[in-house]
Design a protein around this motif. Structure first.
Motif, PDB file in Angstrom:
ATOM      1  N   PHE A 198      26.728   3.832  13.893  1.00 40.89           N
ATOM      2  CA  PHE A 198      25.402   3.416  13.445  1.00 40.89           C
ATOM      3  C   PHE A 198      25.021   2.099  14.114  1.00 40.89           C
ATOM      4  N   SER A 199      23.759   1.986  14.545  1.00 39.20           N
ATOM      5  CA  SER A 199      23.303   0.774  15.220  1.00 39.20           C
ATOM      6  C   SER A 199      21.862   0.457  14.817  1.00 39.20           C
ATOM      7  N   ALA A 200      21.361  -0.641  15.360  1.00 36.38           N
ATOM      8  CA  ALA A 200      19.966  -1.011  15.131  1.00 36.38           C
ATOM      9  C   ALA A 200      19.013   0.066  15.648  1.00 36.38           C
ATOM     10  N   PRO A 231      24.649   2.299   1.800  1.00 40.67           N
ATOM     11  CA  PRO A 231      24.494   1.326   0.714  1.00 40.67           C
ATOM     12  C   PRO A 231      23.505   0.205   1.045  1.00 40.67           C
ATOM     13  N   ALA A 232      23.515  -0.264   2.285  1.00 39.16           N
ATOM     14  CA  ALA A 232      22.603  -1.343   2.673  1.00 39.16           C
ATOM     15  C   ALA A 232      21.156  -0.876   2.582  1.00 39.16           C
ATOM     16  N   TYR A 233      20.901   0.369   2.971  1.00 39.93           N
ATOM     17  CA  TYR A 233      19.546   0.909   2.858  1.00 39.93           C
ATOM     18  C   TYR A 233      19.124   0.952   1.386  1.00 39.93           C
ATOM     19  N   LYS A 234      20.009   1.425   0.530  1.00 39.38           N
ATOM     20  CA  LYS A 234      19.666   1.546  -0.883  1.00 39.38           C
ATOM     21  C   LYS A 234      19.345   0.185  -1.490  1.00 39.38           C
ATOM     22  N   PRO A 253       0.802  -1.225   0.000  1.00 37.61           N
ATOM     23  CA  PRO A 253       0.000   0.000   0.000  1.00 37.61           C
ATOM     24  C   PRO A 253       0.834   1.274   0.000  1.00 37.61           C
ATOM     25  N   ASP A 254       2.125   1.171   0.294  1.00 32.64           N
ATOM     26  CA  ASP A 254       2.981   2.371   0.279  1.00 32.64           C
ATOM     27  C   ASP A 254       3.563   2.636  -1.110  1.00 32.64           C
ATOM     28  N   ARG A 255       3.146   1.817  -2.103  1.00 34.55           N
ATOM     29  CA  ARG A 255       3.562   1.993  -3.497  1.00 34.55           C
ATOM     30  C   ARG A 255       5.086   1.884  -3.655  1.00 34.55           C
ATOM     31  N   GLY A 256       5.686   1.046  -2.840  1.00 33.33           N
ATOM     32  CA  GLY A 256       7.109   0.789  -2.974  1.00 33.33           C
ATOM     33  C   GLY A 256       8.004   1.885  -2.439  1.00 33.33           C
ATOM     34  N   ASN A 257       7.483   2.710  -1.538  1.00 30.90           N
ATOM     35  CA  ASN A 257       8.266   3.824  -1.014  1.00 30.90           C
ATOM     36  C   ASN A 257       9.085   3.470   0.223  1.00 30.90           C
ATOM     37  N   GLY A 258       9.165   2.206   0.563  1.00 29.36           N
ATOM     38  CA  GLY A 258      10.027   1.794   1.669  1.00 29.36           C
ATOM     39  C   GLY A 258       9.446   2.027   3.040  1.00 29.36           C
ATOM     40  N   LEU A 259       8.123   2.176   3.141  1.00 27.41           N
ATOM     41  CA  LEU A 259       7.495   2.424   4.435  1.00 27.41           C
ATOM     42  C   LEU A 259       6.927   1.157   5.066  1.00 27.41           C
ATOM     43  N   ALA A 260       6.653   0.139   4.267  1.00 22.96           N
ATOM     44  CA  ALA A 260       6.166  -1.121   4.828  1.00 22.96           C
ATOM     45  C   ALA A 260       7.248  -1.716   5.720  1.00 22.96           C
ATOM     46  N   ARG A 261       6.833  -2.404   6.782  1.00 26.04           N
ATOM     47  CA  ARG A 261       7.784  -2.783   7.818  1.00 26.04           C
ATOM     48  C   ARG A 261       8.727  -3.911   7.439  1.00 26.04           C
ATOM     49  N   ASP A 262       8.487  -4.589   6.319  1.00 25.02           N
ATOM     50  CA  ASP A 262       9.505  -5.547   5.876  1.00 25.02           C
ATOM     51  C   ASP A 262      10.788  -4.815   5.490  1.00 25.02           C
ATOM     52  N   MET A 263      10.684  -3.511   5.214  1.00 24.51           N
ATOM     53  CA  MET A 263      11.872  -2.717   4.887  1.00 24.51           C
ATOM     54  C   MET A 263      12.901  -2.785   6.021  1.00 24.51           C
ATOM     55  N   ARG A 264      12.425  -2.804   7.247  1.00 24.62           N
ATOM     56  CA  ARG A 264      13.345  -2.859   8.393  1.00 24.62           C
ATOM     57  C   ARG A 264      14.160  -4.138   8.378  1.00 24.62           C
ATOM     58  N   LEU A 265      13.514  -5.234   8.054  1.00 25.17           N
ATOM     59  CA  LEU A 265      14.207  -6.522   8.021  1.00 25.17           C
ATOM     60  C   LEU A 265      15.178  -6.579   6.856  1.00 25.17           C
ATOM     61  N   ARG A 266      14.718  -6.112   5.698  1.00 23.96           N
ATOM     62  CA  ARG A 266      15.592  -6.101   4.526  1.00 23.96           C
ATOM     63  C   ARG A 266      16.860  -5.292   4.820  1.00 23.96           C
ATOM     64  N   TRP A 267      16.666  -4.112   5.392  1.00 23.57           N
ATOM     65  CA  TRP A 267      17.808  -3.234   5.680  1.00 23.57           C
ATOM     66  C   TRP A 267      18.750  -3.882   6.688  1.00 23.57           C
ATOM     67  N   ALA A 268      18.191  -4.450   7.758  1.00 27.16           N
ATOM     68  CA  ALA A 268      19.029  -5.093   8.770  1.00 27.16           C
ATOM     69  C   ALA A 268      19.839  -6.236   8.168  1.00 27.16           C
ATOM     70  N   ALA A 314      11.339  -6.901  17.060  1.00 28.47           N
ATOM     71  CA  ALA A 314      11.896  -8.126  17.640  1.00 28.47           C
ATOM     72  C   ALA A 314      12.776  -8.854  16.628  1.00 28.47           C
ATOM     73  N   ILE A 315      12.370  -8.823  15.371  1.00 28.67           N
ATOM     74  CA  ILE A 315      13.151  -9.507  14.338  1.00 28.67           C
ATOM     75  C   ILE A 315      14.476  -8.778  14.097  1.00 28.67           C
ATOM     76  N   VAL A 316      14.429  -7.451  14.030  1.00 30.05           N
ATOM     77  CA  VAL A 316      15.674  -6.684  13.868  1.00 30.05           C
ATOM     78  C   VAL A 316      16.611  -6.954  15.044  1.00 30.05           C
ATOM     79  N   PHE A 317      16.063  -7.012  16.247  1.00 28.78           N
ATOM     80  CA  PHE A 317      16.879  -7.303  17.424  1.00 28.78           C
ATOM     81  C   PHE A 317      17.518  -8.681  17.306  1.00 28.78           C
ATOM     82  N   HIS A 318      16.752  -9.663  16.861  1.00 26.97           N
ATOM     83  CA  HIS A 318      17.282 -11.020  16.679  1.00 26.97           C
ATOM     84  C   HIS A 318      18.423 -11.014  15.668  1.00 26.97           C
ATOM     85  N   ILE A 319      18.222 -10.336  14.552  1.00 28.88           N
ATOM     86  CA  ILE A 319      19.269 -10.255  13.529  1.00 28.88           C
ATOM     87  C   ILE A 319      20.518  -9.578  14.092  1.00 28.88           C
TER      88      ILE A 319
END
Length: 216
Positions: free
Chosen positions: A160-162, A197-200, A12-27, A74-79
């Motif tokens: 930089f940290s979690a 770079p990881a964010y991109k 629903p965010d039209r690919g703008n990186g706001l959906a919360r899977d973005m946090r996992l991808r970035w981590a 919780a998932i970012v913390f686990h990673i």
């Protein structure tokens, strides 16, 4: 074994990186770990198979072998605990980074997310302007403290940290708003996170899903 995360089939965010899977991808990108993505429709998110992983029918989830987790923080913390790069080795610095993770999700995110929802769901209601002003007043109080703490530093507590990862993903919902513009050091902080770079890589991967879905 490669971890698998879930994400929106058509975000629903039209690919703008706001959906919360973005946090996992970035981590996962920050710590150099490969991952697979299982895309879900809104209908599939309400089915028993997904509800067994995420009781509230949301995304993301995380599966690695016989471990399954939900809740992005919780998932970012686990990673971050399993792989070097997102939490300091020093015990005190590590504790502070974890505190900032909680601050991002418990203190800053609630009014920011409520503002985003109000702008979508309540715009036509007679109380909308008052509601928006109230939420933005709360957000300014949060940003007052964040801006004061950040000062002219690059990150919240040294490297930089979690904590920074989660804070930046929360603050991105304010981009383009007058509220964020009132805090130039905070806006610059968000931009530094987006320049990593990881964010991109994570952003491009999430955007590619939406772009592919839009062409079908």
């Amino acid at each position: 074994m490669t971890a698998t995360i879930t994400a929106f089939e058509r975000s629903p965010d039209r690919g703008n990186g706001l959906a919360r899977d973005m946090r996992l991808r970035w981590a996962l990108e920050e710590v150099g770990q490969p991952y697979e993505v299982r895309l879900l429709s809104f209908e599939a998110m309400k089915q028993p198979a997904h509800l067994a992983l995420q009781p509230f029918g949301q995304i993301p989830t995380y599966e690695d072998g016989d471990l399954s987790l939900f809740e992005s923080g919780a998932i970012v913390f686990h990673i971050a605990e399993r792989h070097a790069g997102l939490l300091p080795d020093d015990a005190k610095a590590r504790a502070r980074a974890i505190a900032w993770m909680f601050a991002a999700l418990n203190t800053v995110e609630p009014p920011v997310f409520d503002r985003a929802l109000a702008r979508i769901l309540e715009r036509d209601q007679p109380w909308y302007e008052q509601r928006l002003r109230g939420l933005e007043d709360i957000i300014r109080k949060r940003l007052d403290g964040l801006s004061r703490h950040l000062g002219d530093a690059d990150w919240l507590d040294g490297a930089f940290s979690a904590g920074d990862l989660l804070m930046v993903t929360v603050l991105r919902r304010l981009q383009g708003s007058d509220v964020l513009a009132e805090y130039p050091n905070v806006a610059a902080y968000v931009a530094r996170g987006e320049a990593r770079p990881a964010y991109k890589r994570a952003f491009d991967a999430q955007l590619a899903v939406f772009t592919a879905a839009s062409t079908r």
